[in-house]
Design a protein around this motif. Structure first.
Motif, PDB file in Angstrom:
ATOM      1  N   TRP A  30       0.841  -1.194   0.000  1.00 41.58           N
ATOM      2  CA  TRP A  30       0.000   0.000   0.000  1.00 41.58           C
ATOM      3  C   TRP A  30       0.877   1.246   0.000  1.00 41.58           C
ATOM      4  O   TRP A  30       1.945   1.258   0.610  1.00 41.58           O
ATOM      5  N   GLN A  47       1.307  -6.625   5.615  1.00 38.22           N
ATOM      6  CA  GLN A  47       1.388  -5.564   4.611  1.00 38.22           C
ATOM      7  C   GLN A  47       2.607  -4.659   4.818  1.00 38.22           C
ATOM      8  O   GLN A  47       2.894  -4.236   5.948  1.00 38.22           O
ATOM      9  N   GLU A  80      -8.814   3.831   8.570  1.00 45.16           N
ATOM     10  CA  GLU A  80      -9.297   2.656   7.843  1.00 45.16           C
ATOM     11  C   GLU A  80      -9.052   1.372   8.629  1.00 45.16           C
ATOM     12  O   GLU A  80      -9.893   0.468   8.658  1.00 45.16           O
ATOM     13  N   ILE A  81      -7.907   1.289   9.290  1.00 48.18           N
ATOM     14  CA  ILE A  81      -7.612   0.110  10.111  1.00 48.18           C
ATOM     15  C   ILE A  81      -8.574   0.034  11.292  1.00 48.18           C
ATOM     16  O   ILE A  81      -9.149  -1.019  11.587  1.00 48.18           O
ATOM     17  N   LEU A 116      -3.822   4.654  -1.367  1.00 45.85           N
ATOM     18  CA  LEU A 116      -4.780   5.288  -0.468  1.00 45.85           C
ATOM     19  C   LEU A 116      -4.488   6.784  -0.469  1.00 45.85           C
ATOM     20  O   LEU A 116      -3.486   7.231   0.093  1.00 45.85           O
ATOM     21  N   LYS A 127     -11.778  -1.538   7.818  1.00 41.27           N
ATOM     22  CA  LYS A 127     -11.814  -1.502   6.357  1.00 41.27           C
ATOM     23  C   LYS A 127     -10.481  -1.867   5.719  1.00 41.27           C
ATOM     24  O   LYS A 127     -10.365  -1.907   4.495  1.00 41.27           O
ATOM     25  N   PHE A 128      -9.478  -2.113   6.552  1.00 45.13           N
ATOM     26  CA  PHE A 128      -8.126  -2.350   6.065  1.00 45.13           C
ATOM     27  C   PHE A 128      -7.457  -3.337   7.003  1.00 45.13           C
ATOM     28  O   PHE A 128      -7.387  -3.104   8.212  1.00 45.13           O
ATOM     29  N   ASP A 129      -6.994  -4.445   6.466  1.00 47.26           N
ATOM     30  CA  ASP A 129      -6.282  -5.441   7.269  1.00 47.26           C
ATOM     31  C   ASP A 129      -4.782  -5.249   7.064  1.00 47.26           C
ATOM     32  O   ASP A 129      -4.258  -5.543   5.991  1.00 47.26           O
ATOM     33  N   CYS A 188       0.345   5.315   0.756  1.00 46.64           N
ATOM     34  CA  CYS A 188      -0.592   6.297   1.320  1.00 46.64           C
ATOM     35  C   CYS A 188      -0.017   7.697   1.183  1.00 46.64           C
ATOM     36  O   CYS A 188       1.176   7.907   1.452  1.00 46.64           O
ATOM     37  N   GLY A 224      -7.256   0.786  -4.900  1.00 43.57           N
ATOM     38  CA  GLY A 224      -7.288   1.554  -3.664  1.00 43.57           C
ATOM     39  C   GLY A 224      -8.482   2.491  -3.618  1.00 43.57           C
ATOM     40  O   GLY A 224      -9.511   2.239  -4.246  1.00 43.57           O
ATOM     41  N   LEU A 254      -4.850   6.038   6.852  1.00 41.10           N
ATOM     42  CA  LEU A 254      -4.508   4.635   7.102  1.00 41.10           C
ATOM     43  C   LEU A 254      -4.996   4.198   8.479  1.00 41.10           C
ATOM     44  O   LEU A 254      -5.628   3.139   8.623  1.00 41.10           O
TER      45      LEU A 254
END
Length: 349
Positions: free
Chosen positions: A181, A309, A298-299, A214, A303-305, A183, A260, A295
């Motif tokens: 990802w 990553q 979203e975590i 993102l 919404k974001f694992d 950001c 994204g 970020l």
């Protein structure tokens, strides 16, 4: 090998005209800083900060400006002009000064952080305030460059994007691949456009994977999230206080192509992200913290694992660019007599 700037290192990968004459302040080559505490707290495999505040004028704008000014002087331009919320103004002024060119910058009245305005003036630009927004200023500089020899150096200049692609190249060269990802804050949308172009180019020539993007706007200045221009954008993140991004469509395309998204975050969450970064030794201007703010949100929202990553967060400008928020809230340092006993008592040792 001595580092000689972006055009020397990556010029063969950039689509620049033959007449381009290299003007450099040894921009680029900024660190990709591992953030172990942030990585642990958010549960990722690895989080890195691409610290663009260590460019010569303190922001990522220098990557594109070396290319834009190099092209402009190569074709005989004598004056460069831009609209700016601050960072572009300082960068344009510095590179114009380096090239021996005149620089003219238009800024929205009362909307530019002191550190950025001071930079533009220090580098010798003619700074003009307008009674309007950044978007009004951009419209004006675009119009005047259609009928005069003034060289436009905003991010709608394609050579700006070519230079800014180098950030993606550097991240991949450091990691050996793209992150999972990527950001970053989104204002006028040149940077998100450039990074995606750079990643796609490296994917073709080096076989790297492509990251998901993102992009993060400030809630009071989020035209790409609400789906229409914002007439009077307001946010403490002055670098992204833009209501009608010049490369908005390309930004949306980059987010969609990458798998994204572009989201918005409140000023409060952006300032909290700024404090988190500073606590681990990286001080950035408020807008630069938007990527982390997004970020983190979203975590926390599920919404974001982040597990497994690798995440690169671009911090676009140094904290000294916009110190007002910190200065205004800064407590008065404690005052004690110049005596060892007083110091021991205060510290409890």
């Amino acid at each position: 090998m001595t580092y000689k700037g972006i055009l020397d290192r990556y010029g063969h990968l950039l689509d620049l005209p033959e007449h381009t004459k290299k003007i450099t302040l040894l921009e680029g080559n900024t660190p990709l800083i591992p953030m172990p505490r942030l990585t642990r707290d958010l549960g990722a495999e690895a989080i890195y900060i691409k610290y663009e505040g260590l460019n010569p004028t303190g922001s990522f704008k220098d990557r594109g400006m070396t290319a834009a000014v190099s092209e402009a002087i190569g074709r005989g331009a004598e004056t460069v002009i831009c609209a700016s919320t601050g960072n572009t103004a300082a960068s344009a002024a510095a590179y114009a000064g380096r090239a021996g060119l005149r620089a003219v910058v238009l800024i929205p009245e009362g909307k530019v952080a002191a550190g950025k305005l001071a930079g533009a003036i220090a580098y010798g630009a003619q700074v003009i305030q307008i009674e309007g927004s950044f978007d009004d200023a951009l419209t004006m500089v675009v119009e005047i460059t259609k009928t005069t020899p003034l060289a436009l150096v905003n991010s709608i200049n394609p050579y700006r994007i070519e230079g800014q692609k180098s950030g993606a190249f550097e991240i991949c060269d450091t990691l050996g691949d793209a992150p999972d990802w990527h950001c970053l804050p989104v204002g006028n949308a040149g940077n998100i456009t450039a990074y995606w172009a750079g990643y796609k180019q490296y994917a073709k020539i080096k076989g790297i994977n492509l990251p998901k993007i993102l992009g993060v706007q400030a809630a009071g200045s989020a035209p790409l999230v609400v789906g229409h221009p914002v007439e009077n954008p307001e946010t403490v993140a002055t670098a992204i206080r833009i209501g009608k991004p010049a490369r908005g469509e390309q930004a949306l395309m980059a987010a969609e192509e990458s798998g994204g998204r572009i989201i918005a975050q409140s000023d409060e969450s952006i300032l909290e992200a700024q404090r988190i970064l500073a606590s681990e030794g990286v001080w950035v201007e408020p807008a630069s913290a938007a990527g982390l703010a997004g970020l983190k949100a979203e975590i926390e929202a599920g919404k974001f694992d982040p597990k497994g990553q690798k995440i690169a967060i671009v911090c676009t400008g140094h904290g000294m660019k916009d110190p007002g928020i910190i200065a205004d809230s800064m407590p008065t340092p404690e005052l004690i007599p110049a005596e060892m006993g007083a110091l021991r008592e205060l510290l409890g040792v």
